[in-house]
Design a protein around this motif. Structure first.
Motif, PDB file in Angstrom:
ATOM      1  N   THR A  42       0.702   8.294 -39.261  1.00 46.85           N
ATOM      2  CA  THR A  42      -0.120   7.169 -39.724  1.00 46.85           C
ATOM      3  C   THR A  42       0.747   5.983 -40.141  1.00 46.85           C
ATOM      4  OG1 THR A  42      -0.174   7.952 -42.017  1.00 46.85           O
ATOM      5  CG2 THR A  42      -1.938   8.721 -40.545  1.00 46.85           C
ATOM      6  N   SER A  43       2.025   6.023 -39.766  1.00 49.88           N
ATOM      7  CA  SER A  43       3.021   4.990 -40.087  1.00 49.88           C
ATOM      8  C   SER A  43       3.316   4.895 -41.574  1.00 49.88           C
ATOM      9  CB  SER A  43       2.593   3.628 -39.534  1.00 49.88           C
ATOM     10  OG  SER A  43       2.539   3.678 -38.132  1.00 49.88           O
ATOM     11  N   TYR A  44       3.068   5.982 -42.293  1.00 51.79           N
ATOM     12  CA  TYR A  44       3.423   6.036 -43.705  1.00 51.79           C
ATOM     13  C   TYR A  44       4.894   6.406 -43.813  1.00 51.79           C
ATOM     14  CZ  TYR A  44       3.582   7.483 -48.587  1.00 51.79           C
ATOM     15  OH  TYR A  44       3.919   7.602 -49.912  1.00 51.79           O
ATOM     16  N   ASN A  45       5.655   5.623 -44.556  1.00 48.47           N
ATOM     17  CA  ASN A  45       7.077   5.866 -44.741  1.00 48.47           C
ATOM     18  C   ASN A  45       7.255   7.043 -45.690  1.00 48.47           C
ATOM     19  OD1 ASN A  45       9.778   5.867 -45.553  1.00 48.47           O
ATOM     20  ND2 ASN A  45       9.942   3.655 -45.413  1.00 48.47           N
ATOM     21  N   MET A  46       7.765   8.147 -45.147  1.00 48.16           N
ATOM     22  CA  MET A  46       7.941   9.367 -45.928  1.00 48.16           C
ATOM     23  C   MET A  46       9.266   9.381 -46.693  1.00 48.16           C
ATOM     24  SD  MET A  46       5.131  10.810 -45.234  1.00 48.16           S
ATOM     25  CE  MET A  46       5.349  12.376 -45.999  1.00 48.16           C
TER      26      MET A  46
ATOM     27  N   TYR B  52      14.690   5.403 -41.423  1.00 45.50           N
ATOM     28  CA  TYR B  52      13.650   6.017 -42.243  1.00 45.50           C
ATOM     29  C   TYR B  52      12.838   7.037 -41.449  1.00 45.50           C
ATOM     30  CZ  TYR B  52      11.041   2.424 -39.755  1.00 45.50           C
ATOM     31  OH  TYR B  52      10.513   1.626 -38.763  1.00 45.50           O
TER      32      TYR B  52
ATOM     33  N   TRP C 179       5.263  19.175 -43.497  1.00 47.39           N
ATOM     34  CA  TRP C 179       4.302  18.114 -43.191  1.00 47.39           C
ATOM     35  C   TRP C 179       3.909  18.117 -41.722  1.00 47.39           C
ATOM     36  CZ3 TRP C 179       2.501  14.418 -46.759  1.00 47.39           C
ATOM     37  CH2 TRP C 179       3.041  14.549 -48.033  1.00 47.39           C
TER      38      TRP C 179
ATOM     39  N   LEU D 243       8.989   8.382 -40.645  1.00 47.16           N
ATOM     40  CA  LEU D 243       7.573   7.989 -40.654  1.00 47.16           C
ATOM     41  C   LEU D 243       6.706   9.167 -40.251  1.00 47.16           C
ATOM     42  CD1 LEU D 243       7.195   4.555 -38.778  1.00 47.16           C
ATOM     43  CD2 LEU D 243       7.049   4.984 -41.230  1.00 47.16           C
ATOM     44  N   ASN D 244       5.463   9.173 -40.763  1.00 48.74           N
ATOM     45  CA  ASN D 244       4.508  10.143 -40.240  1.00 48.74           C
ATOM     46  C   ASN D 244       3.621   9.452 -39.204  1.00 48.74           C
ATOM     47  OD1 ASN D 244       2.469   8.776 -41.598  1.00 48.74           O
ATOM     48  ND2 ASN D 244       2.120  10.368 -43.108  1.00 48.74           N
TER      49      ASN D 244
ATOM     50  N   ARG E 274       6.265  13.669 -37.667  1.00 48.79           N
ATOM     51  CA  ARG E 274       7.314  12.861 -38.277  1.00 48.79           C
ATOM     52  C   ARG E 274       8.274  12.371 -37.220  1.00 48.79           C
ATOM     53  NH1 ARG E 274       8.642  14.789 -43.114  1.00 48.79           N
ATOM     54  NH2 ARG E 274       6.444  14.538 -43.285  1.00 48.79           N
TER      55      ARG E 274
END
Length: 170
Positions: free
Chosen positions: A136-140, A131, A116, A133-134, A120
């Motif tokens: 865009t603050s999306y929790n991976m 956790y 990815w 995160l990427n 990250r």
């Protein structure tokens, strides 16, 4: 002064350079986040401890791509031990023995999220939630559930000297 921050070794036997800065530092501050910061005369940050992680991740501190945590030899000797936890540039969080290549056969643990890119980060919230995160603050990926009490408790994640990564409250 030559712009270096020094740490005197055990028994005063050796001096270790732990930070150098571009330009002279005019002030320093220990922030509530536990980030030690050096400022220049214009009050711009020229060095901060959060850019140089050791064996611990605190809340509001992020482990960025390419950074790693290194275990200590023991609870009392903070020299580099035998484990490292690396946030790889491919986005995978992996634990390896120290002094090995970043390849799968050496891995003790891998988050299983790779490919990815370097956007990250490993994050720890004030409630013990760990956790990935990427950008865009999306929790991976969730590594802990979090949701613990924050009253009079400070959580940290540390790579232990003896075995593996743990999360503690202090």
């Amino acid at each position: 002064m030559d712009g270096r921050l020094l740490q005197q070794g055990t028994g005063g036997r050796r001096i270790i350079v732990i930070a150098t800065s571009i330009g002279a530092a005019s002030s320093a501050s220990m922030l509530n986040s536990a980030n030690f910061v050096l400022y220049n005369s214009a009050q711009k940050i020229i060095w901060q401890s959060f850019d140089y992680p050791t064996n611990t991740l605190l809340s509001s501190h992020h482990l960025l791509a390419g950074q790693q945590l290194l275990s200590s030899i023991s609870e009392s000797d903070h020299s580099t031990g035998i484990f490292r936890l690396k946030m790889q540039s491919d986005g995978n969080l992996v634990q390896y023995p120290v002094d090995t290549s970043d390849i799968t056969p050496y891995a003790y643990y891998a988050s299983g999220i790779d490919g990815w890119g370097d956007n990250r980060t490993l994050n720890l919230d004030a409630d013990g939630y760990l956790y990935l995160l990427n950008c865009t603050s999306y929790n991976m990926k969730n590594l802990t559930n979090g949701g613990y009490t924050t009253t009079e408790t400070i959580y940290l994640m540390r790579i232990d000297a003896e075995y593996t990564t743990t999360m503690e409250d202090i």
